[in-house]
Design an enzyme around this catalytic site. Structure first.
Site, mmCIF file in Angstrom:
data_model
loop_
_atom_site.group_PDB
_atom_site.id
_atom_site.type_symbol
_atom_site.label_atom_id
_atom_site.label_comp_id
_atom_site.label_asym_id
_atom_site.label_seq_id
_atom_site.Cartn_x
_atom_site.Cartn_y
_atom_site.Cartn_z
ATOM 1 N N SER A 115 0.840 -1.213 0.000
ATOM 2 C CA SER A 115 0.000 0.000 0.000
ATOM 3 C C SER A 115 0.870 1.256 0.000
ATOM 4 O O SER A 115 1.926 1.289 0.635
ATOM 5 C CB SER A 115 -0.886 -0.004 1.253
ATOM 6 O OG SER A 115 -1.495 1.249 1.430
ATOM 7 N N TYR A 139 -2.160 5.570 -4.822
ATOM 8 C CA TYR A 139 -3.238 6.564 -4.831
ATOM 9 C C TYR A 139 -2.633 7.770 -5.520
ATOM 10 O O TYR A 139 -1.602 8.278 -5.071
ATOM 11 C CB TYR A 139 -3.653 6.929 -3.407
ATOM 12 C CG TYR A 139 -4.513 5.882 -2.729
ATOM 13 C CD1 TYR A 139 -5.755 5.548 -3.244
ATOM 14 C CD2 TYR A 139 -4.079 5.238 -1.578
ATOM 15 C CE1 TYR A 139 -6.550 4.597 -2.634
ATOM 16 C CE2 TYR A 139 -4.878 4.286 -0.948
ATOM 17 C CZ TYR A 139 -6.109 3.971 -1.484
ATOM 18 O OH TYR A 139 -6.893 3.030 -0.877
ATOM 19 N N THR A 165 -5.265 2.466 -7.717
ATOM 20 C CA THR A 165 -6.571 2.183 -7.122
ATOM 21 C C THR A 165 -7.587 3.177 -7.660
ATOM 22 O O THR A 165 -7.409 4.387 -7.524
ATOM 23 C CB THR A 165 -6.484 2.233 -5.586
ATOM 24 O OG1 THR A 165 -5.556 1.223 -5.178
ATOM 25 C CG2 THR A 165 -7.820 1.963 -4.934
ATOM 26 N N LYS A 270 -6.771 -1.114 -10.319
ATOM 27 C CA LYS A 270 -7.353 -1.974 -9.261
ATOM 28 C C LYS A 270 -8.665 -1.342 -8.811
ATOM 29 O O LYS A 270 -8.667 -0.183 -8.367
ATOM 30 C CB LYS A 270 -6.375 -2.043 -8.079
ATOM 31 C CG LYS A 270 -6.919 -2.746 -6.841
ATOM 32 C CD LYS A 270 -5.851 -2.843 -5.760
ATOM 33 C CE LYS A 270 -6.334 -3.528 -4.500
ATOM 34 N NZ LYS A 270 -7.216 -2.709 -3.670
ATOM 35 N N HIS A 294 -12.471 -3.162 -3.198
ATOM 36 C CA HIS A 294 -11.729 -2.681 -2.032
ATOM 37 C C HIS A 294 -12.147 -3.462 -0.771
ATOM 38 O O HIS A 294 -12.233 -2.912 0.325
ATOM 39 C CB HIS A 294 -12.006 -1.187 -1.840
ATOM 40 C CG HIS A 294 -10.841 -0.380 -1.370
ATOM 41 N ND1 HIS A 294 -10.145 0.480 -2.171
ATOM 42 C CD2 HIS A 294 -10.242 -0.285 -0.156
ATOM 43 C CE1 HIS A 294 -9.191 1.078 -1.473
ATOM 44 N NE2 HIS A 294 -9.223 0.619 -0.240
#
Ligand SMILES: Cc1cc2nc3c(=O)[nH]c(=O)nc-3n(C[C@H](O)[C@H](O)[C@H](O)COP(=O)(O)O)c2cc1C
Ligand SMILES: CC(C)CC(=O)C(=O)O
Length: 406
Positions: A115, A139, A165, A270, A294
């Site tokens: 992440s 992100y 994402t 994603k 998610h």
């Protein structure tokens, strides 16, 4: 394929048992943050229950003595058709955090997603993983400079791909997180951002009186959305607001990201949940898609990922790989997802539960359990290689309980 009790942790033989053990190991704030879904949590639950709509049609007398569960991914032989999905702030579960997960994945030869909001830096994780391939979840911030720095660091550290994402234009409403006023304890850091970057992020988020706190994860409660960001009554924009970027779009951002990542890293998206978006993903030249909601933490009421998978597979027509995550808790779930056309699966929460149980060893245990189950399922279904798994091996149960071949 025979196993005996010394090969197992007899306290924990299944992912459901691991979840129960982890439940008691985590403090309430961590448990709630990891385990909850958005709103009523129905999509989170349906991600799991969707698997029970399918039954496996096993074939026999096929000499399954040489079952091979491996697949190639990012130029590397992965021991199973499954990896560990990116989940934020793993040090909340155990001090081993993301480097513990990376060691476990390396030892089990399983790909890992990291992440952006990890509590260990991407360089530490790359070091702990070597030579295992890693993916950086991204992100994309409104200020591209921060993202570009992260991308360049990931390239240098040897990451193979970024997973952008795309299901987070806003953050989903997670009620327990709000109620607990979730905060990352001060002894942990969001390790991929330096002090200077944090300061810059604060400047970026200045909105009248507003300031961000990228380390404190101040709760976005009670608050409201302003220009797509959570703003607390004090006018303070929270850390969470940086994950969500409502301005992202296919035309501008995918082209920018592909340019920024080339030639070292592939660009995947994603959070694809429809055939229409899968077609757009192909059109915009992404290298692969992850069918994901998610883990039910974003749009509650969205399709379970297993239910969205067939339309995505049909839409991409084999032009790019299709991965899936959400609700995978058993090796037979991986088999069913592959039979519906996925090339690869990812698990999120089970790794967090493994960490909570025993740090790195717990993640390894989680991977061993799922590995054993995948191997056993393939053997019992009469399949020797992952490539053979197809919808011929599935039947679906309809509303009236009628079971039919796909
Ligand atoms: C606690 C937690 C944190 C997560 N953090 C991220 C994240 O930082 N970025 C991201 O793209 N997805 C994140 N996810 C979603 C996972 O990557 C994955 O899509 C999801 O966990 C899969 O569902 P599962 O937990 O049922 O396996 C997170 C999920 C959880 C449970
Ligand atoms: C820091 C958060 C935005 C990470 C995340 O994606 C999540 O909690 O689901």
């Amino acid at each position: 394929m025979a196993s005996n009790s010394k090969d197992h942790d007899l306290n924990c033989l299944t992912i459901n048992e691991l979840e129960a053990i982890a439940h008691d190991k985590m403090d309430k704030q961590t448990r709630d943050y990891y385990n909850e879904g958005a709103d009523s949590g129905s999509t989170l639950r349906e991600n799991i229950s969707a698997f029970s709509k399918y039954r496996i049609r096993p074939r026999v007398l096929r000499d399954v003595s040489g079952v091979d569960t491996s697949v190639n991914i990012f130029g590397h032989k992965n021991s199973i058709p499954m990896g560990v999905a990116p989940t934020a702030m793993q040090c909340l579960a155990h001090s081993d955090g993301e480097t513990g997960t990376a060691h476990a994945c390396r030892d089990m030869n399983v790909a890992m997603g990291l992440s952006s909001f990890a509590t260990k830096s991407l360089e530490e994780v790359a070091e702990a993983s070597r030579p295992n391939p890693n993916v950086l979840q991204l992100y994309l911030f409104e200020d591209r400079e921060h993202s570009l720095k992260l991308i360049n660091r990931a390239k240098k550290a040897g990451f193979k791909a970024v997973f952008l994402t795309v299901d987070t234009p806003f953050l989903g409403r997670r009620n327990l997180e709000l109620r607990n006023q979730f905060k990352l304890p001060p002894h942990f850091q969001v390790a991929n951002f330096s002090q200077q970057e944090e300061a810059a992020l604060q400047d970026e988020a200045v909105d009248g009186e507003s300031k961000t706190s990228s380390r404190n994860l101040d709760p976005p409660n009670p608050g409201h959305y302003e220009n797509g960001k959570w703003v607390s009554p004090s006018g303070r924009v929270t850390f969470h607001s940086h994950a969500a970027n409502p301005t992202l779009n296919w035309e501008r951002d995918i082209a920018w990201l592909k340019e920024a990542c080339k030639p070292e890293m592939e660009v995947w998206v994603k959070g694809i949940a429809t055939g229409e978006d899968a077609i757009l993903a192909v059109h915009h030249g992404v290298d692969g898609v992850v069918v994901s909601n998610h883990g039910g933490r974003q749009l509650n009421g969205a399709l379970a990922t297993l239910d969205a998978l067939p339309e995505v597979v049909e839409a991409v027509q084999g032009k790019i790989p299709v991965h899936v995550d959400g609700g995978i808790r058993h090796g037979t779930d991986v088999f069913k997802a592959l039979a519906l056309g996925a090339d690869f699966c990812w698990v999120g929460r089970p790794a967090l539960w493994g960490l909570a149980y025993k740090g790195e060893e717990g993640v390894k245990l989680m991977l061993k359990i799922l590995s054993d189950e995948i191997r056993l399922c393939m053997g019992l279904a009469g399949v020797v290689n992952v490539k053979e798994i197809s919808k011929e091996y599935l039947a679906k149960i309809d509303k009236s309980g009628f079971v039919a071949k796909l």
